[in-house]
Design an enzyme around this catalytic site. Structure first.
Site, PDB file in Angstrom:
ATOM      1  N   HIS A 130      49.479  43.249  38.020  1.00  0.00           N
ATOM      2  CA  HIS A 130      48.569  42.126  37.768  1.00  0.00           C
ATOM      3  C   HIS A 130      49.291  40.784  37.691  1.00  0.00           C
ATOM      4  CE1 HIS A 130      49.672  42.796  33.450  1.00  0.00           C
ATOM      5  NE2 HIS A 130      49.447  41.496  33.356  1.00  0.00           N
ATOM      6  N   ASP A 160      49.902  49.749  37.296  1.00  0.00           N
ATOM      7  CA  ASP A 160      50.178  48.348  36.987  1.00  0.00           C
ATOM      8  C   ASP A 160      51.660  48.019  37.175  1.00  0.00           C
ATOM      9  OD1 ASP A 160      49.454  45.749  36.319  1.00  0.00           O
ATOM     10  OD2 ASP A 160      49.822  46.049  34.172  1.00  0.00           O
ATOM     11  N   SER A 244      54.146  40.321  30.039  1.00  0.00           N
ATOM     12  CA  SER A 244      53.820  41.356  31.016  1.00  0.00           C
ATOM     13  C   SER A 244      54.915  41.486  32.070  1.00  0.00           C
ATOM     14  CB  SER A 244      52.491  41.028  31.705  1.00  0.00           C
ATOM     15  OG  SER A 244      51.405  41.256  30.843  1.00  0.00           O
TER      16      SER A 244
END
Length: 400
Positions: A130, A160, A244
């Protein structure tokens, strides 16, 4: 009989002026001598010496305080020193502009990444899917602030994860991979990344492993419906937006997880999630080698039985009341594994390889985690109320 020395008129004689003067001088000299003796024995009592002595004491205290500053090294600082050079910032560049200006690439989001390999002239970075999703260009910011152009090698929405490649000319460090299966609850871990943007690059938070082998529901397409259950590590180390793709390391500075805000719960504090490196490595290796994550496929599209209105359950599917969970085949891809095995639209799958299947997530987990391309899959499904068995030879999902 005593007598007094009197003047002829009977009055006392007046003292001599010279005698009084000399007596006064003598008294002053004696007083000065006494004061000199006193202050020579206690110089701190002299006027002006008190502030001088106080200043000297303060200077001595300052020197003592400066001398007490230590170079403190702990297991955490050692681990950060080992891993921090391999943690980078990742900027998602997308083309933007309007009628009055030329189109140009602009950073629409930032995350983190970890340099896990350097080979030849190329360095490889793992980050989150993402973080780079929709990018027309990628810019990596190294730990020292140097910016390097990078390219997406491959990306996988289900785990992911994404792999980037770039020149290793200015790379200063490559992380050492650890063993996430060896982690224990309560073991100290450290999250390194860029929370809230590159201005906080290289931020460090520490905590412990709160839990291993956690399964967290994830909405991949943002439609409000859970599509997948991610297998993650749980930690209380703070993981914020921008973290992230960053590193979760152990006290040896080894990479044991890839942090992800995609599977975080914003309503809860003190809970962060990280993709275990042992689960991530097969995906990373395949993305690096082929540019995509190829998984086994049945060749069908699905819908949860729980989402089917009761009218269709009775009229179209013809299910008995005891069938309350399963997955409905909404369509079959021509010439696919399911088509070759004889499966049809509106079949209701309830079992794979002897394991009960209650919803799409359970079906995907069994298919993606337990099977390989070319494996045989045993399927049990209801058709018009009758339980049927099928055998499928799983194929490459990239061909369907």
């Amino acid at each position: 009989m005593g007598y007094y020395n009197q003047t002829p008129n009977g009055r006392q004689p007046k003292p001599s002026r010279a005698g009084s003067f000399f007596a006064g001088i003598f008294g002053v000299l004696v007083g000065a001598l006494l004061m000199w003796l006193l202050f020579s024995q206690a110089p701190g009592l002299l006027p002006g010496t008190e502030s001088t002595n106080s200043g000297t004491q303060i200077q001595q205290q300052n020197r003592e305080q400066q001398g007490a500053s230590l170079d403190i090294t702990t297991d955490v600082t050692k681990a950060v020193d080992e891993a921090s050079d391999a943690v980078v910032g990742v900027s998602n560049l997308q083309t933007g502009g309007d009628f009055f200006s030329q189109s140009q690439e602009q950073a629409v989001g930032t995350g983190s990444g970890v340099i896990y390999k350097s080979e030849g002239d190329t360095a490889y970075v793992v980050t989150n899917h993402h973080v780079v999703d929709g990018a027309s260009g990628i810019e990596v910011t190294l730990a020292d602030g140097t910016k390097v152009d990078a390219q997406v090698v491959g990306s996988d929405i289900w785990t992911d994860l994404a792999v980037l490649e770039m020149s290793n000319e200015k790379v200063q460090g490559v992380v050492e991979l650890g063993d996430s299966d060896a982690l224990k609850r309560g073991e100290a871990v450290i999250a390194i990344g860029n929370p809230l943007g590159l201005e906080f690059s290289g931020s460090v938070t520490s905590g412990v492993v709160s839990g291993t082998d956690r399964a967290v529901p994830v909405d991949l397409d943002g439609d409000g419906t859970e599509d997948w259950q991610a297998e993650v590590l749980q930690t209380d180390a703070a993981i914020n937006p921008g973290n992230s793709g960053g590193a979760l390391v152990n006290l040896a500075g080894q990479l044991i997880g890839i942090n992800s805000m995609k599977i975080a719960t914003s309503q809860v504090e003190g809970i962060g999630f990280s993709i275990p490196i042992n689960s991530a490595l097969p995906v990373i290796n395949q993305l690096e080698a082929t540019g995509e994550m190829v998984r086994p496929a049945m060749g069908i599209t699905l819908i949860d039985l729980a989402q089917v209105p009761s009218t269709y359950r009775d009229d179209t599917l013809n299910l008995t009341e005891d069938v309350t969970a399963g997955v409905v085949v909404s369509s079959v891809v021509p010439s696919s594994a399911a088509d070759e095995a004889g499966m049809r639209q509106y079949d209701v799958i309830v079992e794979l390889d002897g394991e009960e299947i209650g919803d799409i997530i359970e079906l995907r987990q069994h298919l993606y985690n337990e099977k390989q391309i070319g494996d045989m899959l045993q399927v049990k499904a209801y058709r018009n109320g009758e339980l049927l068995e099928f055998e499928l030879e799983l194929t490459d999902n990239s061909t369907q």
